[in-house]
Scaffold this motif. Structure first.
Motif, PDB file in Angstrom:
ATOM      1  N   LEU A 126      70.537 -25.533 -81.618  1.00  0.00           N
ATOM      2  CA  LEU A 126      69.718 -26.674 -81.865  1.00  0.00           C
ATOM      3  C   LEU A 126      70.294 -28.117 -81.564  1.00  0.00           C
ATOM      4  O   LEU A 126      71.501 -28.184 -81.556  1.00  0.00           O
ATOM      5  CB  LEU A 126      69.717 -26.812 -83.484  1.00  0.00           C
ATOM      6  N   LYS A 127      69.311 -28.900 -81.087  1.00  0.00           N
ATOM      7  CA  LYS A 127      69.667 -29.963 -80.743  1.00  0.00           C
ATOM      8  C   LYS A 127      69.946 -31.046 -81.664  1.00  0.00           C
ATOM      9  O   LYS A 127      69.401 -30.691 -82.897  1.00  0.00           O
ATOM     10  CB  LYS A 127      68.712 -30.628 -79.597  1.00  0.00           C
ATOM     11  N   THR A 128      70.742 -32.056 -81.535  1.00  0.00           N
ATOM     12  CA  THR A 128      70.924 -33.310 -82.537  1.00  0.00           C
ATOM     13  C   THR A 128      69.481 -33.622 -83.409  1.00  0.00           C
ATOM     14  O   THR A 128      69.502 -33.577 -84.608  1.00  0.00           O
ATOM     15  CB  THR A 128      71.604 -34.356 -81.997  1.00  0.00           C
ATOM     16  N   GLY A 129      68.414 -33.720 -82.555  1.00  0.00           N
ATOM     17  CA  GLY A 129      67.271 -34.248 -83.160  1.00  0.00           C
ATOM     18  C   GLY A 129      66.664 -33.365 -84.330  1.00  0.00           C
ATOM     19  O   GLY A 129      65.875 -33.567 -85.186  1.00  0.00           O
ATOM     20  N   ILE A 170      77.418 -33.398-102.281  1.00  0.00           N
ATOM     21  CA  ILE A 170      77.806 -32.788-100.920  1.00  0.00           C
ATOM     22  C   ILE A 170      77.194 -33.358 -99.958  1.00  0.00           C
ATOM     23  O   ILE A 170      75.956 -33.772 -99.889  1.00  0.00           O
ATOM     24  CB  ILE A 170      77.404 -31.018-101.192  1.00  0.00           C
ATOM     25  N   LYS A 171      77.833 -33.898 -98.886  1.00  0.00           N
ATOM     26  CA  LYS A 171      77.257 -34.378 -97.821  1.00  0.00           C
ATOM     27  C   LYS A 171      77.094 -33.676 -96.556  1.00  0.00           C
ATOM     28  O   LYS A 171      77.983 -32.647 -96.285  1.00  0.00           O
ATOM     29  CB  LYS A 171      78.132 -35.519 -97.402  1.00  0.00           C
ATOM     30  N   ILE A 172      75.961 -33.754 -96.056  1.00  0.00           N
ATOM     31  CA  ILE A 172      75.479 -32.894 -94.724  1.00  0.00           C
ATOM     32  C   ILE A 172      75.551 -33.843 -93.578  1.00  0.00           C
ATOM     33  O   ILE A 172      74.752 -34.945 -93.696  1.00  0.00           O
ATOM     34  CB  ILE A 172      74.182 -32.202 -94.905  1.00  0.00           C
ATOM     35  N   TYR A 173      76.276 -33.737 -92.436  1.00  0.00           N
ATOM     36  CA  TYR A 173      76.198 -34.656 -91.402  1.00  0.00           C
ATOM     37  C   TYR A 173      76.321 -33.858 -90.077  1.00  0.00           C
ATOM     38  O   TYR A 173      76.580 -32.785 -90.011  1.00  0.00           O
ATOM     39  CB  TYR A 173      77.225 -35.855 -91.540  1.00  0.00           C
ATOM     40  N   THR A 174      76.026 -34.607 -89.180  1.00  0.00           N
ATOM     41  CA  THR A 174      76.441 -33.949 -87.800  1.00  0.00           C
ATOM     42  C   THR A 174      77.454 -34.550 -87.007  1.00  0.00           C
ATOM     43  O   THR A 174      77.806 -35.778 -87.284  1.00  0.00           O
ATOM     44  CB  THR A 174      74.970 -34.312 -86.986  1.00  0.00           C
ATOM     45  N   LYS A 175      78.043 -33.883 -86.082  1.00  0.00           N
ATOM     46  CA  LYS A 175      79.211 -34.234 -85.254  1.00  0.00           C
ATOM     47  C   LYS A 175      78.811 -33.645 -83.855  1.00  0.00           C
ATOM     48  O   LYS A 175      78.888 -32.255 -83.697  1.00  0.00           O
ATOM     49  CB  LYS A 175      80.622 -33.747 -85.676  1.00  0.00           C
ATOM     50  N   GLY A 176      78.278 -34.511 -83.113  1.00  0.00           N
ATOM     51  CA  GLY A 176      77.557 -34.114 -81.728  1.00  0.00           C
ATOM     52  C   GLY A 176      76.554 -33.281 -82.066  1.00  0.00           C
ATOM     53  O   GLY A 176      75.519 -33.693 -82.654  1.00  0.00           O
ATOM     54  N   GLU A 177      76.137 -31.918 -81.658  1.00  0.00           N
ATOM     55  CA  GLU A 177      75.017 -31.246 -81.723  1.00  0.00           C
ATOM     56  C   GLU A 177      75.513 -29.964 -82.830  1.00  0.00           C
ATOM     57  O   GLU A 177      74.712 -28.908 -82.803  1.00  0.00           O
ATOM     58  CB  GLU A 177      74.674 -30.375 -80.737  1.00  0.00           C
ATOM     59  N   VAL A 178      76.244 -30.322 -83.928  1.00  0.00           N
ATOM     60  CA  VAL A 178      76.795 -29.190 -84.825  1.00  0.00           C
ATOM     61  C   VAL A 178      76.682 -29.936 -86.096  1.00  0.00           C
ATOM     62  O   VAL A 178      76.979 -30.937 -86.315  1.00  0.00           O
ATOM     63  CB  VAL A 178      78.636 -28.930 -84.745  1.00  0.00           C
ATOM     64  N   VAL A 195      77.389 -22.958 -87.940  1.00  0.00           N
ATOM     65  CA  VAL A 195      76.264 -22.635 -86.726  1.00  0.00           C
ATOM     66  C   VAL A 195      75.010 -22.111 -87.207  1.00  0.00           C
ATOM     67  O   VAL A 195      75.014 -21.155 -88.086  1.00  0.00           O
ATOM     68  CB  VAL A 195      77.313 -21.416 -85.727  1.00  0.00           C
ATOM     69  N   SER A 196      74.224 -22.492 -86.548  1.00  0.00           N
ATOM     70  CA  SER A 196      72.702 -22.093 -86.988  1.00  0.00           C
ATOM     71  C   SER A 196      72.494 -20.611 -86.435  1.00  0.00           C
ATOM     72  O   SER A 196      72.789 -20.201 -85.296  1.00  0.00           O
ATOM     73  CB  SER A 196      71.644 -23.033 -86.303  1.00  0.00           C
ATOM     74  N   GLY A 254      69.348 -19.453 -87.268  1.00  0.00           N
ATOM     75  CA  GLY A 254      67.794 -19.186 -87.522  1.00  0.00           C
ATOM     76  C   GLY A 254      67.430 -19.357 -88.750  1.00  0.00           C
ATOM     77  O   GLY A 254      68.114 -18.987 -89.699  1.00  0.00           O
ATOM     78  N   ASP A 255      65.896 -19.536 -88.930  1.00  0.00           N
ATOM     79  CA  ASP A 255      65.247 -19.547 -90.360  1.00  0.00           C
ATOM     80  C   ASP A 255      66.170 -20.446 -91.294  1.00  0.00           C
ATOM     81  O   ASP A 255      66.086 -20.070 -92.442  1.00  0.00           O
ATOM     82  CB  ASP A 255      65.236 -18.144 -90.886  1.00  0.00           C
ATOM     83  N   ASN A 256      66.375 -21.541 -90.898  1.00  0.00           N
ATOM     84  CA  ASN A 256      67.057 -22.770 -91.718  1.00  0.00           C
ATOM     85  C   ASN A 256      68.351 -22.262 -92.315  1.00  0.00           C
ATOM     86  O   ASN A 256      68.655 -22.683 -93.513  1.00  0.00           O
ATOM     87  CB  ASN A 256      66.082 -23.112 -92.830  1.00  0.00           C
ATOM     88  N   VAL A 257      68.915 -21.255 -91.655  1.00  0.00           N
ATOM     89  CA  VAL A 257      70.285 -20.688 -92.506  1.00  0.00           C
ATOM     90  C   VAL A 257      71.336 -21.235 -91.291  1.00  0.00           C
ATOM     91  O   VAL A 257      71.251 -21.060 -90.034  1.00  0.00           O
ATOM     92  CB  VAL A 257      70.153 -19.288 -92.377  1.00  0.00           C
ATOM     93  N   PHE A 258      72.729 -21.554 -91.798  1.00  0.00           N
ATOM     94  CA  PHE A 258      73.740 -21.749 -91.202  1.00  0.00           C
ATOM     95  C   PHE A 258      74.918 -21.221 -91.578  1.00  0.00           C
ATOM     96  O   PHE A 258      75.198 -21.097 -93.003  1.00  0.00           O
ATOM     97  CB  PHE A 258      74.111 -23.316 -91.153  1.00  0.00           C
TER      98      PHE A 258
END
Length: 609
Positions: A520-523, A539-547, A561-562, A564-568
């Motif tokens: 998945l890309k950052t956007g 709890i904070k959810i953030y991105t670092k690069g495309e992760v 790591v993604s 699919g189906d909104n699961v990481f």
């Protein structure tokens, strides 16, 4: 004075007797084999074989050599004493012999740790890393069970890859406490030789043994075997006595444990070398001291207490690449070999100076021992034993047991059940580091499994249990050894693994499902970002690069790591994942933490909306 003379008299008499006995001629072994062809032809018929080849040596001379039946049954091409066969584990004495040479050359010591010569050999426990010696590997006493499914089903030509699996194998016995056959330890010996000499195991075998012994037909390549003008095809015999051609099987990765191909005449030279104490035509190829060690007991296989049926076959021990027995009062050194479509036997009686080799193109054949025993009884002047009849009875009883098992009503199966998930949910890659990978795919109303070059059909048994059926190259379906795959579901409701009974001594072996990462890309990650409240904890959810990363107070940040189906999935914590709920605006409204101890839902913070 008279007392001294009286003591000397029996000694002089004994000396005279010894000289007289040594002056007697050796038995006429050739005469003792008169008429043996008829008996061997009968074995060929009774045990429903395509063909076999035999050679007998006395000291350094071949006194009998002949082929029986066909190397190519379909085209009626006969076996000769120069026909090539796979010799399987008879290869092991060659690999050990090479180690003996390296010891003589000062390149290693048998009682030094194996890892001092091969650092890439790593065991699961440190006491084995520091404790296992070269000698331990040569006589099967490392504490590791066979794990043969690892190299046989999950075949690889890459030796480093095969060796790497050892560190995931749990020993089931203490070091040196029990004899347990293990092909991986012979792979390791071959790799030690490669590291110390800078040459491949194959090059070493050719230069150190094939060439100086004049084993001109022998090779270490399944490709060379299949292309040879006088090579046998591999066959197997089913329970109805039908002889079927099977495929050549490439085990070059495990070569030091079993990939030599040779003729009976070639193997006769190998046995002569051992009978002559390591010398061939007066030249020492194997150190005499090593020969003595190799054919004396290093490990106890079984006590071999005499039984009523065969009272004069006693003890069973292991040297270096050789099994040791007392056969009807004679010291027997032998080793069998089996690989797809071929069975072999190399044997010799060092105190009688005779050796016997039998090579067959029958899979898992009892004929090698039958023929060895028939020849031994003749050569050693022993009373007749109906070995062929005994083998026929054993084969008949085994086939009857198989038929009974096939026709038995399965009282365990629960009828009229169905899998807990749609078949597509079982699809994916499954792996175990001590074995390898399997791929399962759903197609129409069935599941299919791929292991290396082999395919199978997973027939539903009951609930989440499936039975594997082999799919032959012609598309036909066979039993497949009745392997049953038992699928497991994780806390998030997904299929996470299956267990299966292979050859791991502790019981079932687990193959974990590897979910494919979805890039998945950052956007595309923006809809998940923000703060979520879980029982008063932010709890904070953030991105670092495309992760995507997760911050939980008081804990290290978690990379995800993604899948699919909104699961990481959390990369550092197996079995832990997060699943996002999306609202009408395609933006996360909540996140559920899926853990082995339960599921915990956190709602998006109001200020983050």
């Amino acid at each position: 004075m008279h007392r001294l003379l009286s003591l000397l008299f029996p000694l002089s008499t004994l000396l005279s007797l010894t000289l007289t006995l040594s002056a007697q001629k050796a038995p006429n072994y050739t005469k003792r084999l008169s008429g043996i062809d008829k008996e061997l032809q009968q074995v060929l018929k009774d045990q429903q074989m395509a063909g076999f080849s035999v050679a007998v040596v006395q000291g350094d001379k071949v006194i009998y050599s002949k082929g029986f039946g066909y190397r190519d049954l379909e085209n009626k091409k006969p076996v000769t004493s120069n026909t090539l066969f796979g010799i399987g584990s008879c290869t092991k004495s060659f690999t050990c012999g090479m180690i003996g040479q390296l010891e003589k050359e000062g390149l290693l010591k048998l009682d030094n740790p194996a890892r001092s010569y091969l650092p890439s050999l790593t065991f699961k426990h440190d006491y084995l890393n520091t404790g296992v010696t070269v000698r331990d590997m040569m006589c099967h006493r490392t504490g590791l069970a066979r794990f043969d499914f690892s190299w046989y089903i999950f075949n690889s030509v890459n030796r480093d890859s095969l060796l790497d699996r050892v560190k995931y194998m749990e020993p089931n016995e203490a070091l040196r406490s029990k004899w347990q056959y293990n092909n991986f330890m012979f792979l390791a010996q071959g790799m030690i030789a490669e590291k110390l000499t800078g040459k491949t195991w194959e090059q070493n075998i050719k230069e150190r043994f094939f060439d100086p012994l004049g084993m001109e037909r022998a090779n270490t390549s399944i490709t060379a075997l299949a292309a040879d003008a006088d090579a046998s095809f591999p066959y197997k015999t089913d329970i109805d006595g039908n002889i079927e051609k099977t495929e050549f099987y490439n085990i070059s990765g495990m070569g030091p444990a079993g990939s030599i191909n040779a003729s009976a005449n070639d193997m006769a030279k190998w046995l002569s070398l051992w009978i002559m104490g390591g010398k061939y035509k007066g030249n020492e190829l194997l150190p005499s001291g090593f020969v003595s060690q190799a054919i004396t007991s290093q490990s106890v296989i079984a006590g071999g207490f005499p039984v009523k049926e065969v009272p004069d076959v006693q003890f069973s021990n292991y040297g270096f690449g050789w099994m040791l027995h007392s056969y009807r009062g004679h010291y027997l050194v032998e080793h069998g070999g089996n690989i797809d479509g071929f069975s072999a036997m190399s044997a010799f009686y060092p105190t009688d100076s005779i050796g016997i080799v039998i090579l067959t193109n029958q899979d898992g054949s009892l004929a090698t021992r039958t023929i060895r025993n028939l020849l031994s009884d003749r050569l050693l002047g022993l009373s007749h034993v109906a070995w062929d009849e005994k083998a026929k009875t054993a084969i008949s009883e085994e086939h009857a047991a198989i038929r009974k098992a096939m026709s038995a009503v399965d009282s365990v199966q629960v009828k009229d059940t169905k899998p807990s998930h749609a078949l597509a949910a079982y699809s994916g890659w499954y792996s175990n580091p001590a074995y390898g990978e399997m791929n399962i795919v759903a197609y129409n109303d069935s599941l299919f499994i791929t292991v290396g070059n082999d395919r199978g059909w997973l027939k539903h048994y009951h609930y989440d249990v499936f039975t594997m059926k082999n799919i032959a190259k012609d598309g036909s379906v066979t039993d497949g050894g009745a392997l049953q795959l038992i699928f497991n579901t994780s806390a998030n409701g997904k299929i996470e693994a299956f267990t299966v009974q292979l050859d791991e001594p502790s019981g079932l072996t687990t193959f974990a499902k590897s979910e494919k990462a979805v890039k998945l890309k950052t956007g595309e990650l923006d809809k998940y970002l923000g703060e979520y409240l879980l029982e008063g904890v932010t709890i904070k959810i953030y991105t670092k690069g495309e992760v995507l990363w997760i911050t939980v107070p008081g804990q290290p940040d978690y990379e995800t790591v993604s899948v699919g189906d909104n699961v990481f999935n959390l990369t550092a914590a197996k079995g832990y994942s997060v699943k996002f709920d999306l609202g009408a605006e395609n933006k996360a409204t909540a996140v559920t933490f899926v853990q082995p101890n339960g599921n915990f839902k956190a709602m998006r913070s109001a200020k983050a909306k």
